[in-house]
Design a protein around this motif. Structure first.
Motif, PDB file in Angstrom:
ATOM      1  N   GLY A  88       0.834  -1.211   0.000  1.00 16.46           N
ATOM      2  CA  GLY A  88       0.000   0.000   0.000  1.00 16.46           C
ATOM      3  C   GLY A  88       0.861   1.249   0.000  1.00 16.46           C
ATOM      4  O   GLY A  88       0.667   2.146  -0.817  1.00 16.46           O
ATOM      5  N   ALA A  89       1.828   1.286   0.914  1.00 18.51           N
ATOM      6  CA  ALA A  89       2.656   2.481   1.062  1.00 18.51           C
ATOM      7  C   ALA A  89       3.455   2.767  -0.211  1.00 18.51           C
ATOM      8  O   ALA A  89       3.709   3.915  -0.542  1.00 18.51           O
ATOM      9  CB  ALA A  89       3.595   2.318   2.254  1.00 18.51           C
ATOM     10  N   ARG A  90       3.846   1.701  -0.906  1.00 14.46           N
ATOM     11  CA  ARG A  90       4.604   1.907  -2.158  1.00 14.46           C
ATOM     12  C   ARG A  90       3.665   2.112  -3.349  1.00 14.46           C
ATOM     13  O   ARG A  90       4.106   2.080  -4.499  1.00 14.46           O
ATOM     14  CB  ARG A  90       5.512   0.702  -2.410  1.00 14.46           C
ATOM     15  N   ASP A 149      -9.352   3.565   2.566  1.00 16.84           N
ATOM     16  CA  ASP A 149      -8.953   2.170   2.724  1.00 16.84           C
ATOM     17  C   ASP A 149      -7.494   2.099   3.156  1.00 16.84           C
ATOM     18  O   ASP A 149      -6.737   3.054   3.000  1.00 16.84           O
ATOM     19  CB  ASP A 149      -9.151   1.386   1.427  1.00 16.84           C
ATOM     20  N   LEU A 150      -7.119   0.960   3.721  1.00 21.51           N
ATOM     21  CA  LEU A 150      -5.758   0.783   4.192  1.00 21.51           C
ATOM     22  C   LEU A 150      -4.773   0.692   3.042  1.00 21.51           C
ATOM     23  O   LEU A 150      -3.682   1.238   3.094  1.00 21.51           O
ATOM     24  CB  LEU A 150      -5.664  -0.452   5.082  1.00 21.51           C
ATOM     25  N   SER A 151      -5.155  -0.006   1.969  1.00 20.49           N
ATOM     26  CA  SER A 151      -4.204  -0.248   0.880  1.00 20.49           C
ATOM     27  C   SER A 151      -4.767   0.065  -0.501  1.00 20.49           C
ATOM     28  O   SER A 151      -4.022   0.436  -1.390  1.00 20.49           O
ATOM     29  CB  SER A 151      -3.767  -1.718   0.889  1.00 20.49           C
ATOM     30  N   ASP A 152      -6.059  -0.121  -0.666  1.00 20.95           N
ATOM     31  CA  ASP A 152      -6.637   0.039  -1.996  1.00 20.95           C
ATOM     32  C   ASP A 152      -7.049   1.490  -2.214  1.00 20.95           C
ATOM     33  O   ASP A 152      -8.103   1.926  -1.747  1.00 20.95           O
ATOM     34  CB  ASP A 152      -7.845  -0.898  -2.152  1.00 20.95           C
ATOM     35  N   SER A 153      -6.210   2.226  -2.940  1.00 20.00           N
ATOM     36  CA  SER A 153      -6.449   3.668  -3.088  1.00 20.00           C
ATOM     37  C   SER A 153      -7.677   3.965  -3.933  1.00 20.00           C
ATOM     38  O   SER A 153      -8.133   5.098  -3.979  1.00 20.00           O
ATOM     39  CB  SER A 153      -5.217   4.346  -3.683  1.00 20.00           C
ATOM     40  N   ARG A 154      -8.238   2.942  -4.566  1.00 19.49           N
ATOM     41  CA  ARG A 154      -9.438   3.187  -5.372  1.00 19.49           C
ATOM     42  C   ARG A 154     -10.640   3.518  -4.493  1.00 19.49           C
ATOM     43  O   ARG A 154     -11.650   4.009  -4.963  1.00 19.49           O
ATOM     44  CB  ARG A 154      -9.734   1.966  -6.254  1.00 19.49           C
ATOM     45  N   PHE A 155     -10.531   3.234  -3.211  1.00 21.07           N
ATOM     46  CA  PHE A 155     -11.627   3.563  -2.293  1.00 21.07           C
ATOM     47  C   PHE A 155     -11.463   4.960  -1.683  1.00 21.07           C
ATOM     48  O   PHE A 155     -12.220   5.335  -0.793  1.00 21.07           O
ATOM     49  CB  PHE A 155     -11.700   2.551  -1.152  1.00 21.07           C
ATOM     50  N   PRO A 165      -4.366   3.100   9.068  1.00 19.64           N
ATOM     51  CA  PRO A 165      -3.776   4.177   8.258  1.00 19.64           C
ATOM     52  C   PRO A 165      -4.261   4.042   6.809  1.00 19.64           C
ATOM     53  O   PRO A 165      -4.739   2.978   6.414  1.00 19.64           O
ATOM     54  CB  PRO A 165      -2.274   3.893   8.312  1.00 19.64           C
ATOM     55  N   VAL A 166      -4.104   5.103   6.029  1.00 22.79           N
ATOM     56  CA  VAL A 166      -4.354   5.007   4.579  1.00 22.79           C
ATOM     57  C   VAL A 166      -2.959   4.931   3.964  1.00 22.79           C
ATOM     58  O   VAL A 166      -2.357   5.938   3.609  1.00 22.79           O
ATOM     59  CB  VAL A 166      -5.100   6.256   4.050  1.00 22.79           C
ATOM     60  N   TRP A 167      -2.409   3.735   3.879  1.00 29.06           N
ATOM     61  CA  TRP A 167      -0.992   3.604   3.510  1.00 29.06           C
ATOM     62  C   TRP A 167      -0.605   4.323   2.222  1.00 29.06           C
ATOM     63  O   TRP A 167       0.425   5.007   2.182  1.00 29.06           O
ATOM     64  CB  TRP A 167      -0.575   2.129   3.455  1.00 29.06           C
ATOM     65  N   PRO A 168      -1.393   4.217   1.144  1.00 24.67           N
ATOM     66  CA  PRO A 168      -0.936   4.889  -0.088  1.00 24.67           C
ATOM     67  C   PRO A 168      -0.936   6.417   0.027  1.00 24.67           C
ATOM     68  O   PRO A 168      -0.369   7.090  -0.822  1.00 24.67           O
ATOM     69  CB  PRO A 168      -1.964   4.442  -1.148  1.00 24.67           C
TER      70      PRO A 168
END
Ligand code: SF4
Lengths: 413, 272
Positions: free
Chosen positions: A68-70, A385-391, A275-278
């Motif tokens: 997610g962060a990357r 979302d935590l990893s899915d930036s589409r949300f 967190p919102v990693w992205p």
């Protein structure tokens, strides 16, 4: 608002980078060495048992967070959806499975290793969610490795002795299963040592987080997201203790000198949920520019356990892993958040409604409204979302955050 | 020469609105223009035309507050404020009884709750997708080969509105086609679309206290929207005097106040 004030970097970060590299390189070597063994474990799972039995422990959730962060989760998730994992289920899981199917890993660029180490066994606890069980099962099948979990009672108000005894029993059974799989007997004195090390790292981490009660706060949620890595990945090691000793000293110095994580701290906010990693960097900069310090969070506190004072190590593991926030009922959680807001002199609360993690989202059953009424402070719920930036909608969330700060300022009065 | 002017510019995803007030807070000029691809052009046009309306000059602008989706694209802005706060500020001026503002914009729908002093209490935005927004109505109107105004006119003839259930604009479009195929009256389908927005809005309202006020382009142009909101929410909906300009109006009021505050800060500045 201009960003005239400068961030004061946390010096410990350099040490953290080398620690992380050593950790992953060692895991990679262990997976390639037939004399060493690797176990996968959930973030608040029975890792002390695994360490005490000689396994090197890897935590797939960290890989999910890194994806997610990357900002590569969205490239991985379609592959998992293609093999039947719902796009609305845990995006740590879907991105991690998708990454494996696509041969992608951020560990390659970050630490020069091919990817996650191949497991000899996978172990989980459903004290956080049931998703981990199916996530682990995917990799168990893929690597032909046994999956062994425990299922503590969940959504608890009070944690009773009966609950602890039940979980202790599950841990005992787990030990028996690991012993028969590995052919190695657990050395109980070694377990005591690992639990003691684990508890000491956790206690130091708690002290670091508690220093954020100072005004201005020396550390924010966003710093915590970086510096919590050892308490998860290296729990039970002397390295984690040494690291937090160093970080605590630096934070104490900051408090004494009045060094703020957010210079010109105007408001202090609590962050509930994942967190919102992205978007960590954008969000961190946004709050920094607005003069808002996210002084406390549920997430970073998830690894701040009760101290171990000797005695039965299994009982300590059973109790601490059952008592964690995510495993509790709404009443407990609400009171916990109220207490945290008081302790950290919080001006407003933010709830992240993580679309793929209902388990670590606490705004779905009216708690945000109840807390707003009870604590009498502004509360913001935003979708992400935590990893899915589409949300996640950057424009909408930033407007929400700015309006939240305007609310704190009393802009429309 | 018209004296000091205070302007609010609301750069929305679909339209850019500008409102000009004089020192006494009286409306002197306003304009709305499509936001288009280049916000700065839309902002220039909206300000220039509003100044013409107000018979003022650029030099007369004493203070400018920008708001809306493109609020950071207004080069002459002295202060940037979110559309949530400007709507809250505007509502207090156009009807002090309003406690819940329903703003139906092109890109999003907002619910903004304020207390007796106009202070923000709570606010919600619809979650990302177009359903429940002006874009939803426009896209379905296009599918049906008509304008938004024509869709509104049609809906006003409805006697038995149909139910459009879907949360998604694409699925709602499919539902409309199904209803047409099933022989339902076009006016009832049209009203069903407005009703589906009203239902989404009902879900966003935290609880009733005080009067409802409605703002935004859809409210300005569609009578059917107010009608179905009143039915769905069970009570009168106070329509803002210039619904589409409500955010810009609130911004202009904040411009006036910010300027006064700036003045008083200067007055009290230490001299030694
Ligand atoms: S707690 Fe949430 S993010 Fe963590 S593994 Fe479970 S579902 Fe995924």
């Amino acid at each position: 608002m201009s960003t005239i004030a400068k961030r004061v970097p946390i010096n410990a970060r350099k040490k953290l980078q080398s620690l992380m590299r050593e950790y992953f390189v060692s895991l990679d070597a262990a997976a390639a060495d037939s004399d060493r063994r690797v176990a996968w474990c959930t973030s608040v799972g029975p890792c002390e048992i695994l360490s005490a039995m000689g396994y090197e422990v890897y935590f797939p959730e960290n890989h999910g967070a890194l994806l997610g962060a990357r900002k590569i989760s969205h490239e991985c998730i379609p592959a998992a959806v293609g093999v039947g994992y719902c796009a609305e289920s845990c995006s740590y899981m879907t991105s991690d499975i998708g990454a494996a199917l696509s041969g992608i890993s951020p560990l390659t660029e970050a630490f020069g290793i091919a990817g996650p180490p191949k497991p000899d066994l996978l172990s989980y606890s459903t004290n956080q969610c049931r998703e981990v069980q199916d996530w682990w099962n995917f990799f168990g099948r893929r690597h032909d490795a046994p999956v062994m979990g425990i299922r503590p009672p969940s959504h608890l108000g009070q944690v009773t002795d009966a609950h602890v005894a039940f979980v202790r029993g599950e841990l005992n059974q787990l030990i028996t299963r690991i012993e028969s799989h590995s052919g190695t007997k657990l050395d109980w004195s070694r377990l005591e040592t690992v639990v003691d090390l684990s508890s000491r790292a956790s206690s130091l981490w708690r002290q670091v987080l508690d220093l954020a009660q100072a005004q201005p706060s020396p550390i924010t949620f966003f710093d915590g997201l970086i510096h919590m890595a050892p308490v998860i990945l290296m729990r039970g090691s002397q390295e984690a203790i040494d690291y937090y000793d160093m970080l605590l000293a630096e934070m104490n110095e900051r408090v004494e000198e009045g060094t703020a994580a957010v210079p010109n701290e105007r408001f202090r906010v609590y962050w509930d949920g994942m967190p919102v990693w992205p978007k960590v960097r954008e969000l961190s900069e946004k709050f920094f520019d607005l003069g808002v310090s996210i002084a406390a969070s549920t997430y970073c506190n998830s690894w701040a356990f009760e101290e171990y004072d000797g005695g039965d190590p299994l009982e300590w593991m059973a109790r601490t892993s059952t008592e964690i926030f995510i495993n509790r009922d709404e009443t407990f959680k609400q009171q916990f958040l109220l207490d945290m807001c008081k302790r950290f002199s919080i001006d407003g609360l933010i709830f992240h409604n993580a679309r793929t993690c209902p388990n670590n989202t606490n705004s779905r059953f009216g708690m945000a409204q109840r807390l707003r009424d009870e604590a009498g402070m502004p509360v913001l719920v935003f979708d992400g979302d935590l990893s899915d930036s589409r949300f996640f909608s950057t424009a909408q969330t930033m407007t929400n955050i700015e309006a939240f700060v305007e609310q704190l300022e009393g802009c429309c009065q | 020469m018209s004296g000091a002017l205070f302007i609010g510019v609301d750069v929305g995803s679909s339209a850019t609105k500008c409102v000009i007030l004089d020192q006494a807070g009286a409306l002197k000029g306003h304009h709305v223009v499509a936001s288009g691809f280049k916000y700065s052009d839309a902002v220039d046009t909206a300000i220039t035309q509003s100044l013409l309306d107000a018979k003022g000059r650029k030099e007369d602008i004493a203070y400018c507050v920008s708001t809306g989706y493109g609020r950071k694209h207004v080069s002459c802005s002295d202060r940037v404020v979110t559309e949530i706060s400007t709507h809250a500020r505007g509502a207090r001026a156009w009807n002090p009884a309003v406690r819940t503002i329903i703003d139906i914009g092109g890109q999003d729908t907002k619910i903004i709750c304020i207390d007796d002093h106009g202070q923000l209490l709570d606010y919600r935005m619809n979650a990302k997708c177009a359903a429940g927004t002006g874009t939803f109505l426009e896209s379905i109107a296009v599918k049906l080969g008509m304008t938004l105004a024509a869709l509104d006119k049609l809906a006003m003839q409805s006697t038995d509105p149909t139910v459009v259930n879907s949360y998604c604009t694409v699925f709602a479009g499919t539902e409309v086609i199904e209803r047409i195929k099933a022989g339902q009256a076009p006016e009832d389908i049209a009203m069903g679309l407005f009703r589906s927005i009203a239902t989404r809005i009902k879900e966003m309202i935290p609880g009733r206290s005080g009067a409802f006020g409605a703002t935004g382009g859809v409210v300005q142009h569609c009578q059917a929207m107010i009608l179905t909101l009143e039915e769905t929410l069970g009570g009168e909906i106070l329509k803002a005097p210039m619904p589409q300009h409500a955010g810009a109006y609130g911004a202009a009021l904040l411009a006036l106040e910010s300027h006064a505050k700036k003045g008083s800060e200067v007055d009290h500045a230490p001299t030694g």
